[in-house]
Design a protein around this motif. Structure first.
Motif, mmCIF file in Angstrom:
data_model
loop_
_atom_site.group_PDB
_atom_site.id
_atom_site.type_symbol
_atom_site.label_atom_id
_atom_site.label_comp_id
_atom_site.label_asym_id
_atom_site.label_seq_id
_atom_site.Cartn_x
_atom_site.Cartn_y
_atom_site.Cartn_z
ATOM 1 N N ILE A 22 -15.964 26.244 34.400
ATOM 2 C CA ILE A 22 -15.602 27.621 34.750
ATOM 3 C C ILE A 22 -14.983 28.321 33.539
ATOM 4 C CG2 ILE A 22 -14.016 29.014 36.144
ATOM 5 C CD1 ILE A 22 -14.490 26.911 38.401
ATOM 6 N N TYR A 23 -14.116 27.631 32.823
ATOM 7 C CA TYR A 23 -13.463 28.200 31.646
ATOM 8 C C TYR A 23 -14.493 28.588 30.586
ATOM 9 C CZ TYR A 23 -10.862 28.419 27.281
ATOM 10 O OH TYR A 23 -10.358 28.810 26.072
ATOM 11 N N PHE A 24 -15.396 27.664 30.271
ATOM 12 C CA PHE A 24 -16.378 27.944 29.226
ATOM 13 C C PHE A 24 -17.406 28.974 29.672
ATOM 14 C CE2 PHE A 24 -14.799 23.878 27.505
ATOM 15 C CZ PHE A 24 -14.424 24.360 26.258
ATOM 16 N N ALA A 25 -17.736 29.031 30.945
ATOM 17 C CA ALA A 25 -18.640 30.066 31.446
ATOM 18 C C ALA A 25 -18.000 31.440 31.282
ATOM 19 C CB ALA A 25 -18.998 29.805 32.906
ATOM 20 N N GLU A 26 -16.711 31.533 31.542
ATOM 21 C CA GLU A 26 -15.997 32.805 31.371
ATOM 22 C C GLU A 26 -15.943 33.205 29.899
ATOM 23 O OE1 GLU A 26 -14.221 36.286 32.213
ATOM 24 O OE2 GLU A 26 -15.062 34.893 33.673
ATOM 25 N N ARG A 27 -15.685 32.255 29.036
ATOM 26 C CA ARG A 27 -15.675 32.536 27.583
ATOM 27 C C ARG A 27 -17.041 33.013 27.122
ATOM 28 N NH1 ARG A 27 -11.657 30.472 23.895
ATOM 29 N NH2 ARG A 27 -13.183 31.399 22.526
ATOM 30 N N LEU A 31 -17.946 36.688 25.476
ATOM 31 C CA LEU A 31 -18.630 36.795 24.192
ATOM 32 C C LEU A 31 -19.902 37.628 24.313
ATOM 33 C CD1 LEU A 31 -18.847 36.058 21.216
ATOM 34 C CD2 LEU A 31 -19.957 33.931 21.899
ATOM 35 N N LEU A 32 -20.663 37.404 25.374
ATOM 36 C CA LEU A 32 -21.881 38.185 25.577
ATOM 37 C C LEU A 32 -21.568 39.661 25.769
ATOM 38 C CD1 LEU A 32 -23.988 35.838 27.857
ATOM 39 C CD2 LEU A 32 -24.503 36.512 25.520
ATOM 40 N N GLU A 33 -20.515 39.971 26.508
ATOM 41 C CA GLU A 33 -20.125 41.373 26.699
ATOM 42 C C GLU A 33 -19.712 42.004 25.368
ATOM 43 O OE1 GLU A 33 -20.393 43.468 29.283
ATOM 44 O OE2 GLU A 33 -21.482 41.804 30.206
ATOM 45 N N LYS A 34 -18.999 41.251 24.546
ATOM 46 C CA LYS A 34 -18.587 41.755 23.247
ATOM 47 C C LYS A 34 -19.812 42.038 22.372
ATOM 48 C CE LYS A 34 -15.847 40.471 19.221
ATOM 49 N NZ LYS A 34 -15.051 39.417 18.589
ATOM 50 N N LEU A 35 -20.777 41.130 22.378
ATOM 51 C CA LEU A 35 -21.993 41.329 21.595
ATOM 52 C C LEU A 35 -22.819 42.484 22.137
ATOM 53 C CD1 LEU A 35 -23.069 37.634 20.935
ATOM 54 C CD2 LEU A 35 -22.077 39.253 19.304
ATOM 55 N N ARG A 36 -22.894 42.627 23.464
ATOM 56 C CA ARG A 36 -23.623 43.759 24.048
ATOM 57 C C ARG A 36 -22.975 45.081 23.657
ATOM 58 N NH1 ARG A 36 -24.103 40.487 29.202
ATOM 59 N NH2 ARG A 36 -26.172 39.594 29.038
#
Length: 107
Positions: A22-27, A31-36
């Motif tokens: 769960i922790y790594f999925a959230e990270r 990261l994907l939102e930041k890149l988007r």
């Protein structure tokens, strides 16, 4: 009694793994939102370009200073020759590499 301890220990290990997942999925999601957020649409006045994979049209975007073509229908991203390697190199160098590139850039 011993068997019950083993089952409890196994349950605790599974809970711990689930929390890590769960922790790594959230990270990854952050990261994907930041890149988007770095993806910027470019308005073109040229004729429409068609996707090589499907009948959709390609839209132009910029990411990290590189031009990308993204299909509106299938979501495919198309790069020119050598752009993928350049993007990976730029991203993997980090802030110090970006700063050095700024200092040595030819203007």
């Amino acid at each position: 009694m011993e068997n019950e301890k083993d089952r409890f220990g196994e349950t605790m290990r599974l809970v711990e793994r689930a929390k890590e997942d769960i922790y790594f999925a959230e990270r990854d999601r952050e990261l994907l939102e930041k890149l988007r957020g770095q993806l910027r649409k470019v308005e073109k006045l040229e004729a429409e370009t068609h996707c090589p994979k499907c009948p959709g049209n390609l839209e132009s975007y910029t990411f990290q200073g590189f031009a990308l073509d993204r299909c509106h229908e299938c979501g495919g991203v198309w790069l020119d020759n050598g752009e993928l390697e350049a993007i990976v190199t730029k991203i993997s160098r980090g802030p110090l590499g970006t700063w050095l590139d700024t200092l040595t850039a030819k203007t």
